[in-house]
Design an enzyme around this catalytic site. Sequence first.
Site, mmCIF file in Angstrom:
data_model
loop_
_atom_site.group_PDB
_atom_site.id
_atom_site.type_symbol
_atom_site.label_atom_id
_atom_site.label_comp_id
_atom_site.label_asym_id
_atom_site.label_seq_id
_atom_site.Cartn_x
_atom_site.Cartn_y
_atom_site.Cartn_z
ATOM 1 N N ARG A 65 0.854 -1.192 0.000
ATOM 2 C CA ARG A 65 0.000 0.000 0.000
ATOM 3 C C ARG A 65 0.882 1.231 0.000
ATOM 4 N NH1 ARG A 65 2.247 2.148 3.797
ATOM 5 N NH2 ARG A 65 0.586 3.673 3.816
ATOM 6 N N ALA A 67 0.798 5.061 -2.296
ATOM 7 C CA ALA A 67 0.696 5.292 -3.748
ATOM 8 C C ALA A 67 1.966 4.929 -4.541
ATOM 9 C CB ALA A 67 0.271 6.736 -4.003
ATOM 10 N N GLN A 216 -2.190 2.513 9.783
ATOM 11 C CA GLN A 216 -0.864 2.667 9.159
ATOM 12 C C GLN A 216 0.083 3.437 10.077
ATOM 13 O OE1 GLN A 216 -3.784 3.116 7.651
ATOM 14 N NE2 GLN A 216 -3.732 2.559 5.497
ATOM 15 N N ASP A 257 -2.049 10.692 -2.317
ATOM 16 C CA ASP A 257 -2.400 9.641 -3.285
ATOM 17 C C ASP A 257 -2.664 10.234 -4.650
ATOM 18 O OD1 ASP A 257 -2.831 8.007 -0.763
ATOM 19 O OD2 ASP A 257 -3.105 6.587 -2.425
ATOM 20 N N LYS A 268 -4.880 10.005 2.822
ATOM 21 C CA LYS A 268 -5.575 9.155 3.793
ATOM 22 C C LYS A 268 -6.660 9.896 4.557
ATOM 23 C CE LYS A 268 -5.166 5.701 4.255
ATOM 24 N NZ LYS A 268 -6.099 4.853 3.468
#
Length: 365
Positions: A65, A67, A216, A257, A268
């Site tokens: 995960r 980008a 995360q 992203d 996020k």
Amino acid sequence: MVVSAPSLRRLEAYEEYLKVKSLYWDEEKGEFVWLDTRLLPFEEVYRRTKDYNRVARAIKTLEIRGAPAIGVSAAYGMALAAIYSGAKTVEDLMRDLEKAYETLRNTRPTAYNLFWALDRVMNRARKEAEKGDADRVREAVLDEAGTIHVEDVESNIAIGRHGNKLIDNGDVILTHCNTGALATSGFGTALGIIRYAWYEGKKIRVITTETRPILQGARLNVWELKKEGIPFTLITDGMPGLVFMRGMADLAIVGADRIILTGHTANKIGTYMVALAAFDNDKPFYVAAPTSTIQKTYNPEDIVIEVRDPDEVRTVLGRYPLTLPDVDVFNPSFDITPPRYITGIVTEKGIAYPPYTKSLPRLLD
Ligand code: MRU
């Protein structure tokens, strides 16, 4: 099968920056290898494959995960599709590559680097295909994936170098989500700036949010920061307001992203609230991302926001229920921060400042 890409030789120059091997191409076995981020910080497990469908699944399920890491992995997925396709003719090989391209495209809709990397590999394959030799297309696709990988490392280090100028000795930096080695080819964007400043000997501290629902921050930032020995404090996603109000953080740096030419930044879920809290307390809020994250559009409506499985919110990582199993849930994975809250956007080509409609297109020239 030994499948080498000359472009990968360039990685050797950056060894000192790549302490965490988040992903790589195994030339001896002709396999793509990645660290499964779902299991961190408790277990360090590497996965490997020769099958591009497995790469697609790893991206979809968040084993891979962030980008830039998604983009590089998808490019290697295309390399696997090319190398292990049984096609004898260029036409059949290109048909297999189109199929892999579609499968990999349909994994995560917001990370712009995914589409950027896949288009880049496909364009190189199409160009090479004109010469009519299927094996040369195979070599070209792997070489392009390797080049994208090396460029990602180079971009991260350049972002670190530019961003380091924004950090003073003694600063406390608030960050949201993981943007480090585990989200890229091995150094990081926002966390790359933090890493760079630390390597330069600056006495900094980090405040990381936990980043619900996938955690995360609590899982991946904690793992990376501990490994580096960078001091940090973990907070929940509702706390940045108080942290900025009480003067406990000097600035925020986050990743992206997708950024568009107006400066609107998808990152996020929760990033927008961090930006609001920083803005209301006169603290700088920076975004750090390679230019491969920038979509050439001026329309925020073009930003696709991924909405994920409600069970991610109803449970802790699918393991423990947090609420009743049938409650209605909204689980968007990203939000959009408007440019008026963004102090600057740090890229490998330099730092863009408002008005972004002027500075971002100039960076892309
Ligand atoms: O859902 P994720 O973990 O892929 O989301 C990651 C982020 O939001 C990162 O901030 C972004 O991709 C930049 S990573 C350098």
